[in-house]
Design an enzyme around this catalytic site. Structure first.
Site, PDB file in Angstrom:
ATOM      1  N   GLY A   1      41.605  60.523  55.714  1.00 58.54           N
ATOM      2  CA  GLY A   1      40.697  61.012  56.740  1.00 58.54           C
ATOM      3  C   GLY A   1      41.503  61.661  57.843  1.00 58.54           C
ATOM      4  O   GLY A   1      42.702  61.394  57.987  1.00 58.54           O
TER       5      GLY A   1
ATOM      6  N   GLN B   1      43.384  64.614  66.288  1.00 57.16           N
ATOM      7  CA  GLN B   1      44.733  64.455  65.721  1.00 57.16           C
ATOM      8  C   GLN B   1      45.449  65.791  65.551  1.00 57.16           C
ATOM      9  O   GLN B   1      46.665  65.821  65.371  1.00 57.16           O
ATOM     10  CB  GLN B   1      44.663  63.745  64.366  1.00 57.16           C
TER      11      GLN B   1
ATOM     12  N   CYS C   1      47.703  55.357  59.627  1.00 55.58           N
ATOM     13  CA  CYS C   1      47.197  56.517  60.372  1.00 55.58           C
ATOM     14  C   CYS C   1      48.272  57.596  60.347  1.00 55.58           C
ATOM     15  O   CYS C   1      49.452  57.292  60.567  1.00 55.58           O
ATOM     16  CB  CYS C   1      46.894  56.096  61.807  1.00 55.58           C
ATOM     17  N   LEU C   2      47.869  58.835  60.104  1.00 59.88           N
ATOM     18  CA  LEU C   2      48.848  59.926  60.090  1.00 59.88           C
ATOM     19  C   LEU C   2      49.480  60.125  61.468  1.00 59.88           C
ATOM     20  O   LEU C   2      50.561  60.695  61.575  1.00 59.88           O
ATOM     21  CB  LEU C   2      48.187  61.227  59.618  1.00 59.88           C
TER      22      LEU C   2
ATOM     23  N   HIS D   1      37.484  54.207  61.598  1.00 62.36           N
ATOM     24  CA  HIS D   1      38.818  54.590  62.081  1.00 62.36           C
ATOM     25  C   HIS D   1      38.770  56.002  62.694  1.00 62.36           C
ATOM     26  O   HIS D   1      39.315  56.234  63.780  1.00 62.36           O
ATOM     27  CB  HIS D   1      39.796  54.528  60.895  1.00 62.36           C
ATOM     28  N   GLU D   2      38.094  56.923  62.000  1.00 61.59           N
ATOM     29  CA  GLU D   2      38.066  58.311  62.478  1.00 61.59           C
ATOM     30  C   GLU D   2      37.163  58.463  63.704  1.00 61.59           C
ATOM     31  O   GLU D   2      37.484  59.222  64.619  1.00 61.59           O
ATOM     32  CB  GLU D   2      37.620  59.267  61.362  1.00 61.59           C
TER      33      GLU D   2
ATOM     34  N   HIS E   1      39.023  57.683  66.696  1.00 58.32           N
ATOM     35  CA  HIS E   1      39.858  58.793  67.193  1.00 58.32           C
ATOM     36  C   HIS E   1      39.066  59.689  68.145  1.00 58.32           C
ATOM     37  O   HIS E   1      39.616  60.205  69.115  1.00 58.32           O
ATOM     38  CB  HIS E   1      40.363  59.653  66.027  1.00 58.32           C
TER      39      HIS E   1
HETATM   40 ZN    ZN Z   1      44.107  57.735  62.297  1.00 57.33          ZN
END
Ligand code: ZN
Length: 167
Positions: free
Chosen positions: A51, A56, A104-105, A146-147, A150
């Site tokens: 995701g 991000q 997480c990226l 999670h997204e 963000h």
């Molecule tokens: Zn993330």
């Protein structure tokens, strides 16, 4: 399409951007929306994410892409078809919680067990500006939570105290 840089913690400017509250998309007709989404998909796939949220990549808007397709970072996860969520809103959280590994990226080289509601009902718009309401559970529900975090400037590591506080 172009591969974008993913903002990562450790860089003060990136951290500031990741902590910002994003804004809803108001104009679905503008061409840049499709370009942002296409670039987000390419970037998510390139870095083997499941995701990606627009903040991000430094775009402070309510846009999420997600997909699980034989993912090497999450080899045990069931596949989830590509989905694009614009202005997502979680309507209901289950009373049942579950813990699972999250990464997480924006936080490389780290995994943590995070407890979250095990299923959610959410609404979102697709690129055609059609509203979708869905109930999902397990890893799928986890990715969306999670997204959406963000979009609210929250990183998953902020849930490390074990109790997930509903917004
Ligand atoms: Zn993330």
């Amino acid at each position: 399409m172009s591969l974008l840089n993913v903002l990562k913690i450790g860089d003060p400017l990136a951290e500031k951007q990741l902590a910002m509250t994003a804004k809803p998309v108001t104009d679905f007709k503008i061409n840049t929306l499709k370009i942002i989404v296409a670039d987000m998909i390419e970037t998510m796939r390139h870095y083997q994410g499941v995701g990606l949220a627009a903040p991000q990549i430094g775009v402070s808007q309510h846009i999420i892409v997600l997909e699980v397709a034989n993912n090497t970072r999450y080899p045990e996860a069931d596949n989830i078809p590509l989905d694009i969520l614009i202005n997502p809103e979680i309507l209901e959280f289950s009373e049942q919680y579950e813990a699972d590994w999250e990464g997480c990226l924006s936080i490389p080289e780290r995994r943590e067990q995070i407890t979250r509601p095990s299923s959610i009902c959410y609404k979102a718009f697709n690129l055609a500006q059609e509203q979708v309401i869905k109930t999902v559970s397990g890893f799928h529900a986890r990715i969306i939570q999670h997204e959406v975090d963000h979009l609210n400037g929250i990183l998953y590591t902020q849930h490390l105290d074990g109790i997930y506080l509903q917004q």
